[in-house]
Design a protein around this motif. Sequence first.
Motif, PDB file in Angstrom:
ATOM      1  N   SER A 133       0.558  -1.327   0.014  1.00  0.00           N
ATOM      2  CA  SER A 133      -0.063  -0.036   0.115  1.00  0.00           C
ATOM      3  C   SER A 133       0.946   1.303   0.066  1.00  0.00           C
ATOM      4  O   SER A 133       2.014   1.237   0.397  1.00  0.00           O
ATOM      5  CB  SER A 133      -1.000   0.104   1.259  1.00  0.00           C
ATOM      6  OG  SER A 133      -0.153   0.221   2.384  1.00  0.00           O
ATOM      7  N   ALA A 139       1.248   3.830   2.109  1.00  0.00           N
ATOM      8  CA  ALA A 139       1.972   4.093   3.356  1.00  0.00           C
ATOM      9  C   ALA A 139       3.046   2.893   3.529  1.00  0.00           C
ATOM     10  O   ALA A 139       4.249   3.274   4.083  1.00  0.00           O
ATOM     11  CB  ALA A 139       0.879   3.717   4.576  1.00  0.00           C
ATOM     12  N   ALA A 147       3.659   9.458   1.817  1.00  0.00           N
ATOM     13  CA  ALA A 147       2.697   8.735   0.745  1.00  0.00           C
ATOM     14  C   ALA A 147       1.551   9.499   0.585  1.00  0.00           C
ATOM     15  O   ALA A 147       1.278  10.646   1.295  1.00  0.00           O
ATOM     16  CB  ALA A 147       2.191   7.514   1.723  1.00  0.00           C
ATOM     17  N   TRP A 200      -2.639   9.559  -1.795  1.00  0.00           N
ATOM     18  CA  TRP A 200      -3.506   8.716  -1.906  1.00  0.00           C
ATOM     19  C   TRP A 200      -4.228   9.257  -3.043  1.00  0.00           C
ATOM     20  O   TRP A 200      -4.275  10.559  -3.016  1.00  0.00           O
ATOM     21  CB  TRP A 200      -4.249   8.051  -0.903  1.00  0.00           C
ATOM     22  CG  TRP A 200      -3.394   7.440   0.117  1.00  0.00           C
ATOM     23  CD1 TRP A 200      -3.302   6.071   0.024  1.00  0.00           C
ATOM     24  CD2 TRP A 200      -2.840   7.965   1.335  1.00  0.00           C
ATOM     25  NE1 TRP A 200      -2.568   5.778   1.199  1.00  0.00           N
ATOM     26  CE2 TRP A 200      -2.129   6.823   1.835  1.00  0.00           C
ATOM     27  CE3 TRP A 200      -2.547   9.278   1.546  1.00  0.00           C
ATOM     28  CZ2 TRP A 200      -1.405   6.926   2.866  1.00  0.00           C
ATOM     29  CZ3 TRP A 200      -1.736   9.427   2.921  1.00  0.00           C
ATOM     30  CH2 TRP A 200      -1.227   8.273   3.550  1.00  0.00           C
ATOM     31  N   ALA A 248      -5.324  13.700   1.325  1.00  0.00           N
ATOM     32  CA  ALA A 248      -4.805  12.680   0.841  1.00  0.00           C
ATOM     33  C   ALA A 248      -3.315  13.157   0.042  1.00  0.00           C
ATOM     34  O   ALA A 248      -2.244  12.173  -0.121  1.00  0.00           O
ATOM     35  CB  ALA A 248      -5.519  11.804  -0.225  1.00  0.00           C
ATOM     36  N   GLY A 307      -3.399  -2.749   1.734  1.00  0.00           N
ATOM     37  CA  GLY A 307      -2.971  -2.492   3.035  1.00  0.00           C
ATOM     38  C   GLY A 307      -3.576  -3.329   4.224  1.00  0.00           C
ATOM     39  O   GLY A 307      -4.511  -4.113   3.911  1.00  0.00           O
ATOM     40  N   GLU A 349      -4.222   6.466   5.766  1.00  0.00           N
ATOM     41  CA  GLU A 349      -4.640   5.545   4.842  1.00  0.00           C
ATOM     42  C   GLU A 349      -5.805   4.661   5.145  1.00  0.00           C
ATOM     43  O   GLU A 349      -6.810   4.396   4.606  1.00  0.00           O
ATOM     44  CB  GLU A 349      -3.445   4.437   4.450  1.00  0.00           C
ATOM     45  CG  GLU A 349      -3.447   3.577   3.431  1.00  0.00           C
ATOM     46  CD  GLU A 349      -2.428   2.639   3.221  1.00  0.00           C
ATOM     47  OE1 GLU A 349      -1.751   2.991   2.192  1.00  0.00           O
ATOM     48  OE2 GLU A 349      -1.906   1.777   3.942  1.00  0.00           O
TER      49      GLU A 349
END
Length: 433
Positions: free
Chosen positions: A70, A72, A252, A254, A270, A399, A427
């Motif tokens: 994932s 993260a 990270a 998203w 995000a 994740g 996340e």
Amino acid sequence: MGRRLLSVALGALAVSTAALAQPVEVATLSAPDFFSNGARDTGLGPDLWRRASAQTARTVIPMLGAKPLSPAAQALARRVLATGASGPETAGQDPELAGARINALIAQGAVKDAAAILSRTANLDRSPTLAQAGAEAALLAGDEERACDLAEGLTAGREEIYWLRLRAYCQLRAGQAGPAQLTFDLAQGVARDAVYGRLMGAKLAGGGDPGAPSLRNGLDYALSRGLGLDVASAKPSPAMAAALQPTDPGPAVWTVEGSDQIHTAMAAVAVGDLAGAQTQRASLTADTVAVNDLALLDALISAASGKPDGPTLDRLVERGGAGEAKTRGKMQNAAILLAALGAPMTPQARGEFAKFTAAEPGKATVARGLALDLAGAERVPGETALLALWMSADAGAAGPPVGDRARIIRALKAAGLEDDARAFAVEGLLAQR
């Protein structure tokens, strides 16, 4: 005068002879620590791997080059693997593990980090695994000359199948068609490979139908490009997909789909735009946005800011006991993640929290979960990170489930990896939207 000089000379000779007769202590040079070569300043110190288990490192690091992570977990893997620090126990002297570290970085899209470490690593020619990682990194970067230099200079493992295949390619590239054909025939005799056979066969023939392009590894990539094939039409392996889309180091991020106000604010969190998210949150009220959405957005902002607060958690706990089962479950998951990050709870909230049943249970073994707890509590950052990544690799690109994620968050924070703990919390909270 002459006798005096002769006497002095003889005396000096006697002293020199006596000195030579004394036992001489020879210092043994320690083996190189491959992990001491870093790619960049990651914010982690030279004691990253202090008291970490070499056995855990040998289990997890190769896994990171083979399994998707994932965002993260990917950011955590890139951070710890790019850090220059003496390796765990004796693992720093293990060239096989050093090669797996490079492969893992490449598989996570950190091609520049891998190249930087390799440029500072001596004696690549003595380790087939490290040299192969270097050759693959060079082929992915389009530096075929560097890859061929590594193949030519290798002093150990030259008979391994990877090097036979690469050597045939390099010989043909150098205009040595005869030796290239012989090496190709030898490679196919040792381990026949249909894909390599048709690509390299067409290259040797100087024409014909090579078939579809292949993106299994750097050598297939170089062959496919050299034959003029449309590599964009090929489906890459997961590691190759990441390697061919390298990203710069950083936190990270998203993707959040949706264009309404609440999703726009969540999307700002995000991508790390905390100020933008806070500005948008200020314009939202319970009259225009669902209460649960507001509670989740507040939790996201709280987690991303590194200031998980009690009132926000209290609201999640309250929402976790109201409404339909599906919405209750999302609020319960969110409350668990914010609590794991350290938000305080009142006694009443703890009583309600303890009744929650909707969270996804962890999939990690009890022993692995306890090992993670202990590593975090003992502030062993490198091992804590590896155990968190082990759970993440087993879980896949989505994740870890909430049960494991909560333990990961607590352990990372306890070990001093607070930025990574926040990333895992954000996340997990985004997954509840």
